[in-house]
Design a protein around this motif. Structure first.
Motif, PDB file in Angstrom:
ATOM      1  N   GLY A  69       5.466 -12.784 -42.615  1.00 14.57           N
ATOM      2  CA  GLY A  69       6.135 -13.956 -42.072  1.00 14.57           C
ATOM      3  C   GLY A  69       7.632 -13.743 -41.990  1.00 14.57           C
ATOM      4  O   GLY A  69       8.125 -12.613 -42.127  1.00 14.57           O
ATOM      5  N   PRO A  70       8.385 -14.819 -41.763  1.00 15.09           N
ATOM      6  CA  PRO A  70       9.844 -14.696 -41.668  1.00 15.09           C
ATOM      7  C   PRO A  70      10.426 -13.923 -42.849  1.00 15.09           C
ATOM      8  O   PRO A  70      10.026 -14.117 -43.993  1.00 15.09           O
ATOM      9  CB  PRO A  70      10.309 -16.165 -41.675  1.00 15.09           C
ATOM     10  CG  PRO A  70       9.170 -16.918 -41.082  1.00 15.09           C
ATOM     11  CD  PRO A  70       7.937 -16.215 -41.570  1.00 15.09           C
ATOM     12  N   SER A  71      11.358 -13.045 -42.550  1.00 17.36           N
ATOM     13  CA  SER A  71      11.928 -12.160 -43.566  1.00 17.36           C
ATOM     14  C   SER A  71      12.881 -12.909 -44.488  1.00 17.36           C
ATOM     15  O   SER A  71      13.348 -14.012 -44.170  1.00 17.36           O
ATOM     16  CB  SER A  71      12.695 -11.027 -42.877  1.00 17.36           C
ATOM     17  OG  SER A  71      13.851 -11.556 -42.226  1.00 17.36           O
ATOM     18  N   PRO A  72      13.202 -12.304 -45.645  1.00 18.50           N
ATOM     19  CA  PRO A  72      14.216 -12.922 -46.510  1.00 18.50           C
ATOM     20  C   PRO A  72      15.529 -13.177 -45.788  1.00 18.50           C
ATOM     21  O   PRO A  72      16.197 -14.183 -46.048  1.00 18.50           O
ATOM     22  CB  PRO A  72      14.368 -11.894 -47.630  1.00 18.50           C
ATOM     23  CG  PRO A  72      13.017 -11.245 -47.717  1.00 18.50           C
ATOM     24  CD  PRO A  72      12.568 -11.142 -46.292  1.00 18.50           C
ATOM     25  N   ALA A  73      15.897 -12.281 -44.875  1.00 14.48           N
ATOM     26  CA  ALA A  73      17.139 -12.489 -44.127  1.00 14.48           C
ATOM     27  C   ALA A  73      17.062 -13.762 -43.289  1.00 14.48           C
ATOM     28  O   ALA A  73      18.036 -14.528 -43.195  1.00 14.48           O
ATOM     29  CB  ALA A  73      17.419 -11.279 -43.236  1.00 14.48           C
ATOM     30  N   ARG A 148       2.610 -15.355 -47.847  1.00 11.25           N
ATOM     31  CA  ARG A 148       2.641 -15.868 -46.472  1.00 11.25           C
ATOM     32  C   ARG A 148       3.858 -16.789 -46.298  1.00 11.25           C
ATOM     33  O   ARG A 148       3.756 -17.999 -46.394  1.00 11.25           O
ATOM     34  CB  ARG A 148       1.356 -16.626 -46.180  1.00 11.25           C
ATOM     35  CG  ARG A 148       0.088 -15.780 -46.085  1.00 11.25           C
ATOM     36  CD  ARG A 148       0.031 -14.998 -44.771  1.00 11.25           C
ATOM     37  NE  ARG A 148       0.208 -15.874 -43.629  1.00 11.25           N
ATOM     38  CZ  ARG A 148      -0.769 -16.620 -43.080  1.00 11.25           C
ATOM     39  NH1 ARG A 148      -1.998 -16.581 -43.578  1.00 11.25           N
ATOM     40  NH2 ARG A 148      -0.530 -17.385 -42.025  1.00 11.25           N
ATOM     41  N   SER A 149       5.009 -16.195 -46.041  1.00  7.06           N
ATOM     42  CA  SER A 149       6.212 -17.021 -45.897  1.00  7.06           C
ATOM     43  C   SER A 149       6.159 -17.879 -44.639  1.00  7.06           C
ATOM     44  O   SER A 149       6.893 -18.864 -44.526  1.00  7.06           O
ATOM     45  CB  SER A 149       7.468 -16.144 -45.894  1.00  7.06           C
ATOM     46  OG  SER A 149       7.711 -15.577 -44.631  1.00  7.06           O
ATOM     47  N   ASP A 150       5.276 -17.516 -43.702  1.00  8.81           N
ATOM     48  CA  ASP A 150       5.151 -18.305 -42.478  1.00  8.81           C
ATOM     49  C   ASP A 150       4.447 -19.636 -42.709  1.00  8.81           C
ATOM     50  O   ASP A 150       4.450 -20.507 -41.827  1.00  8.81           O
ATOM     51  CB  ASP A 150       4.402 -17.513 -41.409  1.00  8.81           C
ATOM     52  CG  ASP A 150       3.014 -17.078 -41.862  1.00  8.81           C
ATOM     53  OD1 ASP A 150       2.884 -16.568 -42.989  1.00  8.81           O
ATOM     54  OD2 ASP A 150       2.051 -17.243 -41.084  1.00  8.81           O
ATOM     55  N   LEU A 151       3.844 -19.825 -43.883  1.00 12.04           N
ATOM     56  CA  LEU A 151       3.190 -21.087 -44.197  1.00 12.04           C
ATOM     57  C   LEU A 151       4.164 -22.116 -44.764  1.00 12.04           C
ATOM     58  O   LEU A 151       3.797 -23.265 -44.991  1.00 12.04           O
ATOM     59  CB  LEU A 151       2.041 -20.864 -45.192  1.00 12.04           C
ATOM     60  CG  LEU A 151       0.916 -19.945 -44.711  1.00 12.04           C
ATOM     61  CD1 LEU A 151      -0.155 -19.823 -45.786  1.00 12.04           C
ATOM     62  CD2 LEU A 151       0.318 -20.447 -43.401  1.00 12.04           C
ATOM     63  N   LEU A 152       5.400 -21.695 -44.993  1.00  9.67           N
ATOM     64  CA  LEU A 152       6.451 -22.568 -45.500  1.00  9.67           C
ATOM     65  C   LEU A 152       7.446 -22.918 -44.395  1.00  9.67           C
ATOM     66  O   LEU A 152       7.611 -22.161 -43.433  1.00  9.67           O
ATOM     67  CB  LEU A 152       7.218 -21.887 -46.633  1.00  9.67           C
ATOM     68  CG  LEU A 152       6.467 -21.616 -47.941  1.00  9.67           C
ATOM     69  CD1 LEU A 152       7.190 -20.536 -48.737  1.00  9.67           C
ATOM     70  CD2 LEU A 152       6.347 -22.897 -48.770  1.00  9.67           C
ATOM     71  N   ARG A 153       8.097 -24.049 -44.551  1.00  9.88           N
ATOM     72  CA  ARG A 153       9.200 -24.428 -43.680  1.00  9.88           C
ATOM     73  C   ARG A 153      10.360 -24.911 -44.558  1.00  9.88           C
ATOM     74  O   ARG A 153      10.138 -25.578 -45.562  1.00  9.88           O
ATOM     75  CB  ARG A 153       8.809 -25.561 -42.728  1.00  9.88           C
ATOM     76  CG  ARG A 153       7.699 -25.224 -41.760  1.00  9.88           C
ATOM     77  CD  ARG A 153       8.136 -24.234 -40.686  1.00  9.88           C
ATOM     78  NE  ARG A 153       7.089 -24.065 -39.697  1.00  9.88           N
ATOM     79  CZ  ARG A 153       6.049 -23.239 -39.814  1.00  9.88           C
ATOM     80  NH1 ARG A 153       5.929 -22.499 -40.918  1.00  9.88           N
ATOM     81  NH2 ARG A 153       5.139 -23.138 -38.873  1.00  9.88           N
ATOM     82  N   PRO A 154      11.604 -24.588 -44.184  1.00 11.66           N
ATOM     83  CA  PRO A 154      12.751 -25.096 -44.955  1.00 11.66           C
ATOM     84  C   PRO A 154      12.932 -26.589 -44.699  1.00 11.66           C
ATOM     85  O   PRO A 154      12.771 -27.056 -43.561  1.00 11.66           O
ATOM     86  CB  PRO A 154      13.921 -24.280 -44.399  1.00 11.66           C
ATOM     87  CG  PRO A 154      13.504 -23.950 -42.988  1.00 11.66           C
ATOM     88  CD  PRO A 154      12.017 -23.762 -43.039  1.00 11.66           C
TER      89      PRO A 154
END
Length: 266
Positions: A69-73, A148-154
């Motif tokens: 999913g979206p990278s740490p950057a 799965r960082s793509d399952l999160l939203r800020p």
């Protein structure tokens, strides 16, 4: 409070933390959020209704952790953090959610998510994470899973007021409840859990029935404007730092919300 305002007392440095609002669509009640009531013996916010979350662990930034999913950057740009801190925050968000609810935002591949976290082996791993005998990266690696960082939203960024003896610099995330999993009452830091409509929880908070901190109430107010989980996840967000301030007004102490948070205070 007066010493901090005068600059004669140095505020406690806040610890980085992550909070996840786990959401689901209920056939009868509509959009619901998972909340926990902190036990009365806790040093910070005893008895308060909160979302799952907690402090960053130093090992949350381990580079070898499986990631999809979206990278740490990318997360760093969303939250105004450097890449290392952003990695730690996302890992802390997923780890703390699993530790406190058994909800795990990870899967065997970047397109899948584990469908059940019940059973003795999962519980042993959860306990090992809690007592820090197992790092989150080690946990995922042993199970062949990727975060799965793509399952999160800020969602938001709140800092505990400088007048408080325990302070947290907390990034808020939102996430959908994974299909097949079940959020459970497993945290020793909580004595009650509930799936609740955001508007109902906010009303209980304002009535004094459910004690809440300002960030929790503000988040519930925002979420009450949405009908479905998909609507929440698709909502555009501009993350600004929100830090309530302690003030003496006409001789009485008050907690004043920042101007950017006023629009959240219904």
């Amino acid at each position: 409070m007066e010493g901090i305002e005068a600059g004669t007392i140095e505020p406690v440095r806040p610890r980085h933390a992550a909070t996840v609002v786990v959401l689901r669509d209920h056939a009868e009640h509509g959009l619901q959020a998972f909340m926990l009531r902190r036990v009365g013996s806790m040093a910070f916010a005893p008895g308060a209704y909160v979302f799952p979350g907690g402090s960053v662990d130093p090992r949350d930034g381990e580079i070898g952790l499986g990631w999809s999913g979206p990278s740490p950057a990318e997360w760093g740009r969303a939250f105004g953090a450097d890449e290392q801190l952003a990695r730690e925050l996302v890992c802390a968000a997923v780890r703390e959610t699993f530790e406190e609810t058994c909800v795990l935002l990870a899967g065997p591949t970047g397109g899948t998510v584990v469908d059940d976290t019940r059973g003795d082996e999962w519980e042993r791993d959860r306990q090992a994470l809690l007592d820090r005998s197992l790092s989150f990266a080690g946990f995922l690696d042993a199970r062949g899973l990727v975060l799965r960082s793509d399952l999160l939203r800020p969602w938001a960024h709140w800092i505990t007021p400088a007048i408080e003896p325990k302070r947290y610099d907390t990034r808020f995330f939102v996430a959908a409840m994974p299909a097949g999993q079940r959020a459970r009452d497993v945290s020793t830091e909580a004595d009650r859990v509930a799936w609740v409509r955001p508007a109902e929880a906010a009303a209980r908070g304002r009535a004094g029935e459910w004690p809440m901190l300002p960030p929790t109430l503000a988040t519930l107010d925002e979420l009450a404007r949405f009908d479905t989980v998909a609507d929440v996840l698709a909502a555009p967000r501009e993350i600004v730092v929100l830090e309530p301030q302690g003030r003496i007004i006409d001789g009485d102490p008050y907690l004043v919300l920042p101007e950017d948070a006023v629009r959240y205070d219904a």
